[in-house]
Structure formats: structure tokens, C-alpha cells
Scaffold this motif. Sequence first.
Motif, short mmCIF file in Angstrom:
data_model
loop_
_atom_site.label_atom_id
_atom_site.label_comp_id
_atom_site.label_asym_id
_atom_site.label_seq_id
_atom_site.Cartn_x
_atom_site.Cartn_y
_atom_site.Cartn_z
N MET A 137 6.98 17.07 -3.50
CA MET A 137 6.25 15.84 -3.68
C MET A 137 7.35 14.07 -3.42
SD MET A 137 3.42 15.39 -3.82
CE MET A 137 2.68 14.03 -5.18
N PRO A 138 7.27 13.48 -2.49
CA PRO A 138 8.05 12.09 -2.70
C PRO A 138 8.55 12.04 -3.95
CG PRO A 138 6.65 11.79 -0.85
CD PRO A 138 6.04 12.59 -1.80
N GLU A 139 9.58 11.63 -4.69
CA GLU A 139 10.06 10.76 -5.06
C GLU A 139 9.77 9.26 -5.53
OE1 GLU A 139 13.69 11.90 -7.49
OE2 GLU A 139 13.79 14.57 -6.40
N SER A 140 8.50 8.89 -5.48
CA SER A 140 8.34 7.54 -5.61
C SER A 140 6.86 6.71 -5.21
CB SER A 140 8.61 6.83 -4.08
OG SER A 140 8.59 5.25 -4.28
N SER A 141 6.95 6.26 -6.31
CA SER A 141 5.57 5.66 -6.32
C SER A 141 5.37 4.29 -5.93
CB SER A 141 5.35 5.32 -7.94
OG SER A 141 6.18 4.38 -8.39
N ALA A 142 6.28 4.17 -5.13
CA ALA A 142 6.06 2.36 -4.34
C ALA A 142 5.04 2.08 -2.98
CB ALA A 142 7.22 1.95 -3.97
N PRO A 143 4.33 0.87 -3.37
CA PRO A 143 3.56 0.71 -1.68
C PRO A 143 3.47 1.02 -0.81
CG PRO A 143 3.63 -0.88 -2.97
CD PRO A 143 4.89 -0.33 -4.44
N GLU A 144 2.85 1.03 -0.15
CA GLU A 144 3.18 1.81 1.44
C GLU A 144 3.08 0.11 2.04
OE1 GLU A 144 1.54 4.66 3.48
OE2 GLU A 144 2.43 6.50 2.58
N PHE A 145 1.88 0.00 1.73
CA PHE A 145 2.24 -1.79 2.55
C PHE A 145 2.60 -2.75 1.55
CE2 PHE A 145 -0.97 1.21 3.98
CZ PHE A 145 -0.30 1.22 5.49
N LEU A 146 3.09 -3.27 1.64
CA LEU A 146 3.75 -5.18 0.86
C LEU A 146 3.22 -6.21 1.60
CD1 LEU A 146 7.16 -4.19 0.66
CD2 LEU A 146 5.41 -3.15 -0.98
N SER A 147 3.31 -7.40 0.58
CA SER A 147 2.56 -8.33 1.10
C SER A 147 3.62 -9.61 0.91
CB SER A 147 1.43 -8.86 1.06
OG SER A 147 0.48 -8.66 -0.42
N THR A 148 4.41 -10.69 0.97
CA THR A 148 4.38 -12.19 0.44
C THR A 148 3.15 -13.01 1.30
OG1 THR A 148 5.38 -12.52 2.29
CG2 THR A 148 6.83 -11.00 0.77
N THR A 149 4.36 -14.22 0.66
CA THR A 149 3.31 -15.53 1.54
C THR A 149 2.67 -15.66 2.61
OG1 THR A 149 3.63 -16.85 -1.08
CG2 THR A 149 3.03 -17.61 0.82
N ARG A 150 3.98 -15.28 3.46
CA ARG A 150 4.47 -15.03 4.55
C ARG A 150 4.33 -13.50 5.57
NH1 ARG A 150 8.97 -19.46 5.87
NH2 ARG A 150 10.29 -17.95 4.26
N LEU A 151 3.43 -12.78 5.06
CA LEU A 151 4.72 -11.33 5.92
C LEU A 151 3.64 -10.19 5.15
CD1 LEU A 151 8.11 -12.12 5.37
CD2 LEU A 151 6.97 -12.40 7.65
N ALA A 152 3.45 -9.52 6.08
CA ALA A 152 2.97 -8.33 5.46
C ALA A 152 3.88 -7.01 5.94
CB ALA A 152 1.35 -8.24 6.24
N LEU A 153 3.47 -6.35 5.44
CA LEU A 153 5.08 -5.24 6.05
C LEU A 153 4.09 -3.35 5.52
CD1 LEU A 153 7.02 -7.67 4.96
CD2 LEU A 153 8.73 -5.91 3.67
N ALA A 154 4.07 -3.54 6.36
CA ALA A 154 3.08 -2.06 7.21
C ALA A 154 4.75 -0.52 7.88
CB ALA A 154 2.00 -2.18 7.49
N PRO A 155 3.90 0.72 6.97
CA PRO A 155 5.03 1.91 7.56
C PRO A 155 5.42 1.44 8.68
CG PRO A 155 3.68 2.36 5.64
CD PRO A 155 3.12 0.85 5.85
N LEU A 156 6.46 1.24 9.79
CA LEU A 156 7.04 1.64 10.61
C LEU A 156 5.85 2.83 11.66
CD1 LEU A 156 8.80 0.10 13.04
CD2 LEU A 156 10.54 1.57 12.93
N ALA A 157 5.45 2.26 13.09
CA ALA A 157 4.34 3.38 13.25
C ALA A 157 4.69 3.68 15.07
CB ALA A 157 2.81 3.13 13.14
N ALA A 158 3.99 4.58 15.23
CA ALA A 158 3.89 4.55 16.91
C ALA A 158 3.95 3.45 17.54
CB ALA A 158 3.41 6.14 17.53
N ALA A 159 3.47 2.75 17.10
CA ALA A 159 1.99 2.03 18.16
C ALA A 159 3.35 0.23 17.94
CB ALA A 159 1.12 1.49 17.27
N ASP A 160 4.02 0.66 17.56
CA ASP A 160 5.55 -0.70 17.07
C ASP A 160 6.23 -0.05 17.68
OD1 ASP A 160 3.64 -1.69 14.63
OD2 ASP A 160 4.60 -0.11 13.81
#
Length: 211
Positions: free
Chosen positions: A1-24
Motif C-alpha cells: 500500500m502507498p505510504e501516504s494519505s495525500a489527496p490526489e486532487f488538489l485545488s487553490t483559489t486559481r488552480l486545480a491539480l489532478a494526477p498526470l494522465a495519458a490525456a495530458d
Amino acid sequence: MPESSAPEFLSTTRLALAPLAAADVAEVHAIYADPGTWLHLPSGRHTALAQAERMVEESEQSWAASGVGRWAIRLRHDLPGTALPGTALPGTALAAGTLIGVASATLMDCGARNFGYRLTPASWGIGLATEAATVALAAAQASAYPVTARVLAGNPASVRVLERIGLTLVWRGQGVAGTASDQPATAALERLIFADRPLEPDLLAAIINLG
């Protein structure tokens, strides 16, 4: 199991961060192939789409193994054109949803995270790098792995971002171990290594040798 509880999807006032994917891949390649994003290391510019594909593969492996990898950074709102760095010329307006860069905290073989980011020049100068790096670092620190970042001394803007988000300088110098044929492109350049904690000598040496 990954040793992290970090969310995959992050956001700020101006930005949305999502795991890098083949579509990118195509959008990431456009940024990493742009000479403007490599002003401090022209030899690092991507020349083939396969390099962006490899970034996605490495990211997916890191997410699976350690709970954190790379994020695609997209705008949540339209971004008016800003003056290009060092000029009075207007920049390019960017629409909501545009992929403006990548933030990374992939797990390296040495057991530390390789933290960094790269944004399109059209988004420079208005604090977006700091905004993305702040939330990405918090996610990376949700695991037990040390978070490290390597930066060229000749890139003061990136140095300031790393300092601003709370990383500490642990090494400054030039050169790596090994023969001339093994030297990475950055070996002869003055480099800085930042970390979120003191590093064991063997780990620091391994990171220095990455260039």
C-alpha cells in the motif's frame, strides 16, 4: 500500500491539480518543448512526445508505489494576458481549464521525493508557481519520505519559490562523482538542493550525483 494519505486532487483559489494522465501528454509536451520554459537549461528541452509519455508512466508508478506522483496544473478561471517577463509586451490570455504546467513529487530510487514544477511562460510572474508548489508540497509531506528539490543557482525565481514554501537549503555546489562520460548535463553548473528535513549523508550524496 502507498505510504501516504495525500489527496490526489488538489485545488487553490486559481488552480486545480489532478494526477498526470495519458490525456495530458500533448499539452505537457508543448510546455516542455517550449524553449521559453528552459531558459536556465536549454539542453533540457524535450524534443520528442515520448518524453512526455515517459513522464506520465513514471508518475503513475510513483502514485501506485508511494501515494504521490505528478499533477497536471490547470486554471480554474480565465487568466488575462500578463506582461511577458522583462518586457512591457502583453502575454497570452489563458482560458479556464488550460493546462499551464506540471507539479511533481515523484519517489526516487534513493528513497526521497523529487519535488519540482514547470509552468508555461504565459503564466509566469503572478504567483501561480508558489500557489501550485504550496499545495503540492503539503500533499507530498503526507508521507514519511523526505521531500527534496534540486535547482540551478542561476534560476533565482525558482530558488525564491522553494524558500517561500518552506524548504531549507541543504547543499550548494558543483560536480558529481563518476567519470566524465557519466556526468549529467547539470554537473558543471552550480546547483542547490533543498529539503524539508536534514538528510542523511548517503542520501544527500545520492541526490547530489543526480546532477
